[in-house]
Design a protein around this motif. Structure first.
Motif, PDB file in Angstrom:
ATOM      1  N   ARG A   1      -0.415   4.403 -82.751  1.00 45.15           N
ATOM      2  CA  ARG A   1      -1.275   4.575 -81.594  1.00 45.15           C
ATOM      3  C   ARG A   1      -1.239   3.356 -80.677  1.00 45.15           C
ATOM      4  N   PHE A   2      -1.246   2.136 -81.223  1.00 44.04           N
ATOM      5  CA  PHE A   2      -1.277   0.947 -80.364  1.00 44.04           C
ATOM      6  C   PHE A   2       0.057   0.713 -79.675  1.00 44.04           C
ATOM      7  N   LEU A   3       1.138   1.236 -80.212  1.00 48.40           N
ATOM      8  CA  LEU A   3       2.434   1.032 -79.573  1.00 48.40           C
ATOM      9  C   LEU A   3       2.628   1.931 -78.361  1.00 48.40           C
ATOM     10  N   SER A   4       1.945   3.081 -78.366  1.00 46.85           N
ATOM     11  CA  SER A   4       2.157   3.997 -77.260  1.00 46.85           C
ATOM     12  C   SER A   4       1.661   3.413 -75.939  1.00 46.85           C
ATOM     13  N   LYS A   5       0.606   2.622 -75.964  1.00 45.66           N
ATOM     14  CA  LYS A   5       0.098   2.024 -74.734  1.00 45.66           C
ATOM     15  C   LYS A   5       1.098   1.035 -74.126  1.00 45.66           C
ATOM     16  N   PRO A   6       1.664   0.086 -74.916  1.00 43.96           N
ATOM     17  CA  PRO A   6       2.670  -0.805 -74.326  1.00 43.96           C
ATOM     18  C   PRO A   6       3.907  -0.059 -73.845  1.00 43.96           C
ATOM     19  N   VAL A   7       4.298   0.993 -74.567  1.00 46.46           N
ATOM     20  CA  VAL A   7       5.474   1.757 -74.142  1.00 46.46           C
ATOM     21  C   VAL A   7       5.196   2.431 -72.800  1.00 46.46           C
ATOM     22  N   ARG A   8       4.008   3.018 -72.659  1.00 51.63           N
ATOM     23  CA  ARG A   8       3.650   3.637 -71.368  1.00 51.63           C
ATOM     24  C   ARG A   8       3.569   2.576 -70.276  1.00 51.63           C
ATOM     25  N   ALA A   9       2.973   1.427 -70.600  1.00 49.89           N
ATOM     26  CA  ALA A   9       2.863   0.353 -69.612  1.00 49.89           C
ATOM     27  C   ALA A   9       4.242  -0.135 -69.198  1.00 49.89           C
ATOM     28  N   LEU A  10       5.145  -0.256 -70.164  1.00 49.04           N
ATOM     29  CA  LEU A  10       6.488  -0.713 -69.835  1.00 49.04           C
ATOM     30  C   LEU A  10       7.205   0.297 -68.943  1.00 49.04           C
ATOM     31  N   ALA A  11       7.015   1.577 -69.197  1.00 47.46           N
ATOM     32  CA  ALA A  11       7.653   2.594 -68.357  1.00 47.46           C
ATOM     33  C   ALA A  11       7.174   2.452 -66.912  1.00 47.46           C
ATOM     34  N   ALA A  12       5.884   2.223 -66.725  1.00 49.03           N
ATOM     35  CA  ALA A  12       5.355   2.029 -65.370  1.00 49.03           C
ATOM     36  C   ALA A  12       5.931   0.770 -64.744  1.00 49.03           C
ATOM     37  N   VAL A  13       5.992  -0.314 -65.525  1.00 48.13           N
ATOM     38  CA  VAL A  13       6.559  -1.565 -65.017  1.00 48.13           C
ATOM     39  C   VAL A  13       8.026  -1.363 -64.662  1.00 48.13           C
TER      40      VAL A  13
ATOM     41  N   SER B   1       1.948  -6.318 -68.750  1.00 43.02           N
ATOM     42  CA  SER B   1       1.741  -5.364 -69.839  1.00 43.02           C
ATOM     43  C   SER B   1       0.603  -5.733 -70.773  1.00 43.02           C
ATOM     44  N   PHE B   2       0.448  -7.046 -71.069  1.00 42.80           N
ATOM     45  CA  PHE B   2      -0.472  -7.477 -72.110  1.00 42.80           C
ATOM     46  C   PHE B   2      -1.539  -8.456 -71.646  1.00 42.80           C
ATOM     47  N   GLY B   3      -1.426  -8.974 -70.427  1.00 43.96           N
ATOM     48  CA  GLY B   3      -2.388  -9.950 -69.938  1.00 43.96           C
ATOM     49  C   GLY B   3      -1.849 -11.364 -70.030  1.00 43.96           C
ATOM     50  N   PRO B   4      -2.721 -12.352 -69.844  1.00 43.22           N
ATOM     51  CA  PRO B   4      -2.274 -13.755 -69.869  1.00 43.22           C
ATOM     52  C   PRO B   4      -1.660 -14.109 -71.225  1.00 43.22           C
ATOM     53  N   GLU B   5      -0.661 -14.964 -71.181  1.00 40.21           N
ATOM     54  CA  GLU B   5       0.041 -15.365 -72.395  1.00 40.21           C
ATOM     55  C   GLU B   5      -0.506 -16.671 -72.941  1.00 40.21           C
ATOM     56  N   LEU B   6      -0.231 -16.899 -74.194  1.00 40.88           N
ATOM     57  CA  LEU B   6      -0.402 -18.212 -74.792  1.00 40.88           C
ATOM     58  C   LEU B   6       0.997 -18.807 -74.729  1.00 40.88           C
ATOM     59  N   GLY B   7       1.168 -19.867 -73.964  1.00 42.66           N
ATOM     60  CA  GLY B   7       2.514 -20.371 -73.737  1.00 42.66           C
ATOM     61  C   GLY B   7       2.686 -21.819 -74.114  1.00 42.66           C
ATOM     62  N   SER B   8       3.933 -22.201 -74.239  1.00 39.91           N
ATOM     63  CA  SER B   8       4.271 -23.607 -74.421  1.00 39.91           C
ATOM     64  C   SER B   8       5.571 -23.862 -73.686  1.00 39.91           C
ATOM     65  N   ASN B   9       5.704 -25.086 -73.220  1.00 43.78           N
ATOM     66  CA  ASN B   9       6.903 -25.468 -72.484  1.00 43.78           C
ATOM     67  C   ASN B   9       7.250 -26.882 -72.915  1.00 43.78           C
ATOM     68  N   ASP B  10       8.226 -26.990 -73.784  1.00 40.17           N
ATOM     69  CA  ASP B  10       8.663 -28.271 -74.310  1.00 40.17           C
ATOM     70  C   ASP B  10      10.067 -28.560 -73.795  1.00 40.17           C
ATOM     71  N   PRO B  11      10.494 -29.801 -73.850  1.00 47.37           N
ATOM     72  CA  PRO B  11      11.883 -30.081 -73.452  1.00 47.37           C
ATOM     73  C   PRO B  11      12.838 -29.265 -74.330  1.00 47.37           C
ATOM     74  N   GLY B  12      13.646 -28.451 -73.700  1.00 47.62           N
ATOM     75  CA  GLY B  12      14.625 -27.663 -74.434  1.00 47.62           C
ATOM     76  C   GLY B  12      14.167 -26.297 -74.881  1.00 47.62           C
ATOM     77  N   SER B  13      12.874 -25.982 -74.720  1.00 50.63           N
ATOM     78  CA  SER B  13      12.418 -24.654 -75.130  1.00 50.63           C
ATOM     79  C   SER B  13      11.135 -24.279 -74.399  1.00 50.63           C
TER      80      SER B  13
END
Length: 171
Positions: A3-15, A119-131
């Motif tokens: 059930r939870f996967l169908s929402k991201p799949v639908r959202a991705l189709a719209a995107v 699709s999912f909202g704000p991310e938790l991100g990191s930006n380090d040298p090289g990655s």
């Protein structure tokens, strides 16, 4: 879990429809594929999937035992690998080697992050040298993107992974 996967799949189709005029769209799980399914169910849902001769091994008993046909995403060719543990699909990972790309995959990573935000909202991100990385939680699934910018090992990954929650006794 399905059930939870169908929402991201639908959202991705719209995107995908909205961004078709742009460089492309990010990747949802293939139709009929869901985390928690068996290898037989994967073969039924994705007949083109092939068993890998030498599975990639990860922590937690994960083995990248199956792969799918490459997918064009953000101008790069991403190969999906399906990881199983305990007889169930626990992780799907799309990987593109980007050492030959002029920007080492920066534009593809930026497009995947933009898709993830939509699709999912704000991310938790990191930006380090090289990655760089960006992560989202969607129900009992973790979705994350990763970029390695080392010129010799540059890559971009998009990963769907079954969320593993630990109780206090496991911490």
């Amino acid at each position: 879990m399905h059930r939870f996967l169908s929402k991201p799949v639908r959202a991705l189709a719209a995107v995908a429809l909205l961004s078709a005029a742009q460089a492309g769209s990010a990747q949802a799980l293939p139709p009929g594929v869901r985390l928690g399914m068996s290898a037989d169910e994967l073969q039924a849902a994705l007949p083109s999937a092939e068993r890998v001769q030498r599975p990639q091994r990860l922590a937690g008993g994960l083995a990248g035992a199956w792969r799918g046909a490459p997918t064009q995403l953000a101008g790069l060719s991403f190969e999906p690998v399906f990881f199983f543990a305990g007889g169930q699909l626990r992780r799907v990972e799309w990987v593109a080697a980007t050492a030959a790309a002029p920007d080492l995959g920066a534009a593809a990573f930026a497009e995947i992050v933009a898709w993830g935000r939509q699709s999912f909202g704000p991310e938790l991100g990191s930006n380090d040298p090289g990655s760089a990385s960006a992560a989202w939680v969607q129900g009992d699934c973790d979705v994350y993107a990763q970029r390695i910018s080392d010129p010799h090992h540059a890559s971009v990954r998009l990963i769907y992974k079954a969320r593993q929650l630990k109780d206090a006794s496991e911490l």
